[in-house]
Design an enzyme around this catalytic site. Structure first.
Site: not given
Ligand SMILES: Cc1ncc(COP(=O)(O)O)c(C=O)c1O
Length: 427
Positions: A158, A204, A233, A72, A208, A236, A267
């Site tokens: 997520h 999001e 969120d 990432n 992801s 990405h 990421k």
């Molecule tokens: C959309 C989304 N939110 C949150 C996270 C969690 O992030 P972190 O790796 O910082 O815990 C991810 C990671 O995979 C993600 O893709």
């Protein structure tokens, strides 16, 4: 293992007493992961922005050099000299840990500076740093959502959001069909028919596992009409979307964040950690009420300094984002034959794999050909959603992308092996 029988077995395992649950669950993992029982499968050591050293019994015995298409680190910032230097300087100055939570021990100037930079990046009043993106989603849900509120989320939202929302009564958590504004609207109007209180809508900025974007302007407009609070969120999207990499809001030309943007440092920002960017009063509510903020140690010096330098690098190295865009365009053209639209805009390329195909075997073949890609396989996703995920970085060369595309075409055209697991152990 058929779709139905493997699901049946998972449900059956949940109903067993503790020790049987552990024994049966590890047996299922061993079966699904071809006898090894090792869900990680790879021992991984990065030796450069896009090269990986993989030690893996599945990839010819021993250590192989493979080109990394599973990271990432979309702009290669974890390997940028000034980012690494910033981390080293912070360790020299502050040591390796702040050894306490921000509420107990306070914030270091490094934290405060990064929170200010992240707020500026997202054009919000302030931001709150959390130990991870996962913890950031836990934080806003636990701190802001009351039992009598509703959350309405995209069905592909997520896991961290889902985990947090599980504390709410089931009737108060709803999921709308992926990227469907009519379905979002249906839920909101149903809820509004007898609920005048707060509704949170979670999407999001860049999905992801699917690599697609939300129809953000329509989602924000729908939220506004129903008086709902949108939470985006942008894990990405941060660093990869928008003319200067500020994320999904910049991509759509939206200046004002109406409520909250969640993000991660793990990421494109090349570090680890998470944040919530929002207004000052909302930030204070999170600092005062979120257990993942109050009861977890603050991010360590090296990490905070690296992320801070990475945010600077977004502005100081625009050529990285330009290279990422060029690579995405090139990869979209080269992977078109595998179902990718030519106008694909994100660095995440999901390549569909037929249900009941063995994604692990497929990814192993790709590994044997010298490339590391992610297999997204059952039981992490339903069988019909299995895929190979290719992540593109600014640091890939055109030749590397070409070679991967040639290999994927060969491997995927030769017919993917059937998922080979025993029916015999099923409940
Ligand atoms: C959309 C989304 N939110 C949150 C996270 C969690 O992030 P972190 O790796 O910082 O815990 C991810 C990671 O995979 C993600 O893709």
């Amino acid at each position: 293992m058929s779709r139905l029988s493997s699901l049946k077995r998972m449900l059956h395992i949940q109903s067993l007493p503790f020790q049987d649950r552990i024994t049966e669950a590890s047996a299922l993992i061993a079966t699904l992961y071809r006898g090894s029982g090792d869900i990680h499968r790879r021992e991984f050591a990065v030796d450069g922005p896009c090269r990986g050293s993989v030690s893996n019994a599945d990839v010819r015995n021993g250590t192989e050099q493979v080109v990394m298409f599973g990271s990432n680190d979309y702009l290669g910032l974890s390997q940028l000299a000034e980012v690494k230097q910033a981390a080293l300087r912070a360790v020299e100055q502050f040591g390796t840990s702040f050894s306490g939570s921000p509420v107990m021990n306070g914030l270091n100037p490094l934290h405060t500076e990064l929170e200010r930079k992240l707020a500026a990046l997202k054009n919000t009043q302030t931001s709150v740093l959390l130990p991870s993106g996962f913890a950031a989603n836990l934080a806003w849900v636990r701190a802001l959502v009351a039992e009598h509120d509703y959350v309405v989320a995209d069905q592909y939202g997520h896991t961290s959001f889902r985990e947090a929302a599980r504390a709410l009564p089931k009737a108060r958590r709803r999921f709308f069909a992926h990227n469907s504004i009519p379905d979002l609207e249906r839920h909101l109007s149903e809820i509004r028919s007898d609920h005048a209180g707060t509704i949170f809508v979670f999407v999001e900025g860049l999905y992801s596992m699917h690599g697609d974007l939300p129809p953000l302007p329509g989602i924000l407009e729908t939220c506004e009409r129903y008086g709902a609070l949108p939470v985006v969120d942008d894990a990405h999207g941060t660093g990869t979307l928008g003319p200067t990499g500020r994320g999904v809001f910049e991509h759509f030309g939206i200046r004002e964040v109406p409520f909250i943007v969640v993000g991660t440092l793990s990421k494109a920002l090349g570090a680890v950690g998470g944040f919530v960017a929002c207004k000052k009063d909302v930030a204070l509510a999170i600092r005062a009420n979120a257990s993942s903020y109050i009861f977890s140690a603050s991010l360590p010096p090296a990490t905070v300094a690296a992320a801070s330098a990475a945010v600077d690098a977004l502005a100081n190295h625009p050529e990285r984002l330009e290279r990422l865009r060029r690579n995405i365009r090139h990869a979209a053209n080269r992977l078109h034959a595998l179902g990718v639209p030519k106008d694909w805009q994100s660095p995440i390329f999901p390549l569909e794999v037929p249900a009941n195909s063995d994604v692990t075997a497929l990814v192993t073949s790709v590994g044997q050909g010298g490339f590391f890609v992610n297999g997204v396989s059952f039981p992490a996703v339903p069988l019909e959603d299995q895929r190979v995920r290719v992540s593109i970085s600014s640091e890939h060369t055109t030749a590397q992308i070409d070679a991967l595309a040639d290999l994927l075409e060969r491997v995927m055209a030769s017919g993917t092996p059937e998922l080979d697991v025993q029916e015999a152990r099923l409940a």
